[in-house]
Every structure is written in structure tokens, then in C-alpha cells.
Write an enzyme that holds these catalytic residues in place. Structure first.
Site, PDB file in Angstrom:
ATOM      1  N   THR A 108       0.866  -1.161   0.000  1.00  0.00           N
ATOM      2  CA  THR A 108       0.000   0.000   0.000  1.00  0.00           C
ATOM      3  C   THR A 108       0.906   1.214   0.000  1.00  0.00           C
ATOM      4  OG1 THR A 108      -1.624  -1.287   1.211  1.00  0.00           O
ATOM      5  CG2 THR A 108      -1.813   1.090   1.425  1.00  0.00           C
ATOM      6  N   ASN A 161      -3.520  -3.614  -3.032  1.00  0.00           N
ATOM      7  CA  ASN A 161      -3.364  -4.720  -2.089  1.00  0.00           C
ATOM      8  C   ASN A 161      -1.910  -5.189  -2.096  1.00  0.00           C
ATOM      9  OD1 ASN A 161      -4.069  -6.417  -0.029  1.00  0.00           O
ATOM     10  ND2 ASN A 161      -4.864  -8.036  -1.347  1.00  0.00           N
TER      11      ASN A 161
END
Length: 579
Positions: free
Chosen positions: A390, A410
Site C-alpha cells: 500500500t 493490495n
């Protein structure tokens, strides 16, 4: 402009009471960068941006210089990172924005991905009923309906001052003309890129050269298709992504490869504004992201537990301080497994989980001398209290408006799938749902029915963009990537600053630790004293020294209004800058 990087007895009731009473002691005075400090923050007066990528940071600073506010700069940085930091910066993913205006209004924008209408409860189980991580991570089924474009457009329209087309212009130029690949991108293309991008021709054509080798540090990466997509959004607004030519590319890519996202899913997507989770800690106000993030609730919950202990007296890096924080984290992550999910689908007991009375009941179960095994910790009974990869960036402008954004695909490069000729990498956020209750996801997090897959539902997240206020004024803007470790990384930024009086650079550089209940393991970075680690082991902690955690990008506002910022020394090529 100045720029900088930084490279044994159980508690008796009486003892517990005395510690709780002692916790009211004042925390250490906060340092804003003096000669005795070990690490020194960037110091600027008018505006500041901290992000994982130097080019994106400069984009944000330029927008501030041109008269844009913090929201304008944040949106421009978000689009720029989609070009220069494709590992996590994105158009095909989602995330969260925390915003606090100069007048003190605080709000949260949720642009988390949503499960497609055809998603089903057991879609990631194999023939034997077991969770299949390949389906939830690297197949077209792994992608949720993206939210980043909608989120940035909503923020710009409601809180910005410049037209969206102007905020997209720097990203368009970087994609069209190319940029020089930095060390971080080159390394990730050579490792994660080879794993997830090479299997997809559209992705391979962008990030790998004609000879099959990934782009190296110092080489120029041009993304013409992505530039075209960004230009469409600049001209047509978010409808280009959700209803126009880009939507056609995404829907066609999914239909041809067994994915579930259709044009109706894209057209139905909405970013939403939510009320932040808030709490108080030793006289400071803490604002963080509400569900479907678990971050805000559990940061406040853990801080509420810690308020019952005098951490400043224990001292940073002491075995007692680490013991208290780690045990508090275990209780929070146990509750996360049971109670957290999309608030549009399940009732999340926010009031109970953030209750100081509930926190005190948990604090009374923490033993300084001995750990409580995770096997003995279950999600709490709340009835009495209810009334990996992230990126994060932070922005503060000259008027005191502040923005914290954490968004993601993700894992690195998401699913690795580029939708048709759009140049847009797609997320694999569907893995953040509980494919099967009790089965860990890629970050080892265990979830329950509250986070089960349902159509139009947003998966639970740990992303925790956070803003702390002091005396009614914004004081700290922070956040981090790191999967399950986001919550504890952000928590330690707050605790290091308030309890241990560190300046923002010292709080950033300080070694970190993490416990998430399951597995029953205290993960620590190198940098803690071997004596401390031995003491923790005698208390029963299963200590494991593992790689660095997080990449915080933080800004602190001093009492004189000066801005003090720091990028994380754990990552390369990030930058805090201002003017």
C-alpha cells in the site's frame, strides 16, 4: 525549497490500581527538532508534502505553490503515484482519505473497492472447501470494483479549489513523456514484477523491455495507454472511468477472462463520506478511518488501553513498555477478527470497541511480568459497553488544511492484470474478504462472518490515515502501508510522539514492533537491545526479528505554525518537501 531524507508475579488488584492512577502523569514534552535530537525533520513554513516517491511529492508541492489547497495537492499526488509508483499508486484500486480543514472540520472519504454484483460467499473455495489464494490474489476474480478515481474526484469537487483537469495534468505528462525509473521501482519490478506481471501480455508490454528484462534504475518508462486514460478522465471526469471508454476496457477484460466486474458494477460505484472514528489520548484528539477500515477503531482502542499505563516512565524500548503495547494489540486484533466489516452490511460495535471503560477492563488483564497466550484471548464480550503493499501520503497547506491518504492495489502491482489497452493495473483486494471464516488472508489476518464476501460489499481494511489534534488545532498527519502492520505502525507514530516526546523524524526512525494476536508472535525490527528482547522472552513473548515494517509519511505542525515532516528511512526514493 529544502528537501531531506532519513536514511514474577501476576498483577494484584492494588498494583493494577496504582498503575492506572500513575498513568495520568504528563507525557514527555514533544521535541520539534533541536540540537540534541538524533534525527532532524524537514522544516518549512507554507506547505508540505510527504510521499513515497520524490516525483509525486514535487507534483504536490508545485500544486501548493500554484495556489491549490491541501486537497488539490493530495489529489494530484494520488494521480501521479498511479504513474510513478505502480506497485501501489493506482487508478484500479481504492483507499481512504482523512481530511481536516483549517476550521477544524474533520471528515473521512471512503473509496474502498466493492465486490461485484456476481460475487458469492464461497467464490474463493476449492472443490474441497478450502480457501484458494490463487483465485483471490492472481486471477481476474481477485479484483473488486475500483474506487480511487471516484474518491479523488469527490474530494476535489467538494473540498478542492482547482479543476480536476489541472490536477491530472502532471500525471498525464509523467505517463506520456516518461520518467526515470528509481531504485524502488526497479527492485520491485525485478522481484514482485516478475512474479505477477509477466504472466499477462498487457502488463508485460508496459513494464518489461523487448528483450524481456524489466526496466532498470535510470531507464525511462513511458506509459502511453495510461496517459490516454488519464486524459479521458481529465476531459470527461470520473464518468470516463465508470461509464465511458475505460469502463468498456475493464468490463471486456473481465468478461474475456472469467472476472466478475461488469459495466453495471462500475456505473453503480460510489465513494462515500463517513464520520471519522475519534478518541482522546492524554489530552490529544485522535481522528482516524472508520469501517470498512479496522484501523481507526483499533488505534483508538489500543490507545485507550495504553492510557492506563505510564509509558513515559517506562521509557521507549523498555521491555515493560513493549510488553504493555504488545498485549494491548493482541486484544484489539482478537476483536477485529469477530466484529469488523463493512458498516453498510453488518453492525460494527464502534462505541463498545472504543469505550474507555471496555479498554480499562482489558488493561486490568495485562500482566507486566507474564504474557497471556493468544490461545486464551477471545473476542471481548461487548454488550455492557455498546450504547503488504500500500502507499500513504500526507499534505498540509499554508492555511492549516491537512490531508492523509492511504490507498492500494493490495499486494505489489495488485493482481498484475492491466485492463485491456487502458494501461491501468487492477487490484486484488477481494483477498481482504474472509474467504472462509478462521482462515488467514495473505497478511495472516483472521476474519469472520462480518467480513464474508457479499455483492456490493467493501472488504475490511487495515489502512489507517490518521490526524491528531492538540488544543483544537491539527498537530500530526500520518499513515503507512504494511497490511496487518499498518495499525501498529501508525499507533507507534502517535505513542512515540506523545509519550516519548520524539520529533516527527525520530518517531519515524525508531524501531518498530508488532503483535496481531494470531500467530502468537512478537515481531520486532532490528534495533532493540538484546537485553530487552531477552527480558521479553522471559515474560513469555515469542520474539522474532523480521524485516522492516511500514513506510510512514508524516507531517507535524509546531506551536509556532512551522511544518515539520519526515519520510521513512526504511524505504528508498521517498521524499518530504515543502516551501
Amino acid at each position: 525549497m529544502i528537501t531531506t531524507r532519513f536514511c514474577q508475579l501476576s498483577w494484584s488488584v492494588m498494583l493494577c490500581f496504582s498503575l492506572v492512577q500513575g498513568a495520568s502523569a504528563a507525557p514527555s514534552p514533544v521535541s520539534y527538532g533541536v540540537e540534541t535530537d538524533t534525527f532532524h525533520p524537514v522544516k518549512e513554513q507554507h506547505g508540505m508534502v510527504a510521499s513515497v516517491d520524490a516525483l509525486a511529492t514535487q507534483v504536490g508541492v508545485d500544486i501548493l505553490k500554484q495556489g491549490g489547497n491541501a486537497v488539490d495537492a493530495a489529489v494530484a499526488v494520488g494521480f501521479a503515484l498511479a504513474v510513478t509508483h505502480p506497485q501501489a499508486g493506482n487508478l484500479g484500486g481504492g483507499g481512504f482519505m482523512m481530511l481536516r480543514t483549517a476550521s477544524g472540520r474533520t471528515t473521512a472519504i471512503d473509496f474502498r473497492e466493492m465486490a461485484p454484483a456476481r460475487a458469492s460467499r464461497d467464490m474463493f473455495l476449492d472443490a474441497n472447501g478450502n480457501a484458494d489464494s490463487k483465485r483471490s490474489l492472481t486471477s481476474h476474480l481477485a479484483t473488486g470494483t475500483p474506487g480511487s478515481v471516484a474518491g479523488f474526484a469527490l474530494a476535489a469537487q467538494k473540498y478542492g479549489t482547482l479543476p480536476l483537469s489541472r490536477l491530472l495534468a502532471p500525471a498525464i505528462k509523467l505517463a506520456r513523456d516518461g520518467f526515470v525509473v528509481n531504485e524502488a521501482l526497479a527492485d520491485d519490478l525485478n522481484t514482485y514484477g516478475k512474479e505477477v506481471l509477466l504472466a499477462h501480455p498487457n502488463s508485460k508490454a508496459i513494464f518489461f523491455k523487448a528483450d524481456g528484462a524489466p526496466y532498470q534504475k535510470g531507464e525511462k518508462l513511458v506509459q502511453k495507454n495510461l496517459a490516454h486514460s488519464l486524459s479521458l478522465i481529465a476531459k470527461q471526469g470520473p464518468d470516463a472511468f465508470y461509464k465511458g471508454a475505460i469502463a468498456d476496457q475493464i468490463a471486456s477484460e473481465m468478461a474475456a477472462n472469467g472476472g466478475l466486474i461488469g459495466k453495471a458494477d462500475l456505473a453503480a460505484y460510489r465513494a462515500v463520506e463517513r464520520k471519522p472514528v475519534s478518541g482522546s489520548y492524554r489530552g490529544y484528539e485522535v481522528f482516524s478511518m472508520p469501517p470498512p477500515s479496522s484501523g481507526g477503531i483499533h488505534i483508538v482502542q489500543i490507545l485507550n488501553i495504553l492510557e492506563n499505563f505510564d509509558l513515559a516512565k517506562m521509557g521507549f524500548g523498555s521491555a515493560d513498555a513493549i510488553q504493555v503495547v504488545a498485549e494491548a494489540e493482541k486484544y484489539a486484533y482478537a476483536d477485529r477478527s469477530e466484529y469488523l466489516g463493512d458498516p453498510d452490511f453488518v453492525k460494527v460495535p464502534v462505541q463498545a470497541l472504543t469505550s474507555k471503560a471496555y479498554a480499562k477492563s482489558l488493561a486490568q488483564q495485562i500482566d507486566l511480568a507474564k504474557v497471556r497466550p493468544s490461545s486464551e484471548i477471545k473476542p471481548g464480550k461487548l454488550a455492557p459497553y455498546e450504547s503488504n503493499q500500500t502507499t500513504h501520503f500526507s499534505v498540509v497547506d499554508s492555511k492549516g488544511n491537512a490531508v492523509a491518504v492511504t490507498y492500494t492495489l493490495n499486494t505489489n502491482f495488485g493482481s498484475g492484470i492491466v485492463a485491456g489497452n487502458s494501461g491501468i493495473l487492477m487490484n486484488n483486494e477481494m483477498d481482504d474478504f474472509s474467504a472462509k471464516p478462521g482462515t488467514p488472508n495473505v497478511y495472516g489476518l483472521v476474519g469472520g462472518e462480518a467480513n464474508a464476501v457479499q455483492p456490493a460489499k467493501r472488504p475490511l481494511s487495515s489502512m489507517s490515515p490518521t490526524i491528531v489534534a492538540k488544543d483544537g488545532k491539527t498537530w500530526l498527519v500520518t499513515g503507512s502501508p504494511g497490511g496487518s502492520r499498518i495499525i501498529t505502525t501508525v499507533l507507534q507514530m502517535v505513542v512515540n510522539s506523545i509519550d516519548f516526546g520524539m520529533n516527527v523524524a525520530e518517531a519515524t526512525a525508531a524501531p518498530r514492533f508488532h503483535h496481531q494476536w494470531l500467530p502468537d508472535q512478537l515481531r520486532v525490527e532490528k534495533g532493540f537491545s538484546p537485553d530487552t528482547l531477552r527480558l521479553l522472552e522471559t515474560k513469555g513473548q515469542h520474539v522474532k526479528v523480521q524485516p522492516a515494517m511500514g513506510s510512514t509519511q508524516s507531517i507535524m505542525i509546531g506551536p509556532d505554525g512551522m511544518l515539520y515532516g519526515a519520510s521513512d528511512p526504511r524505504t528508498v526514493d521517498d521524499l518530504t518537501a515543502g516551501y
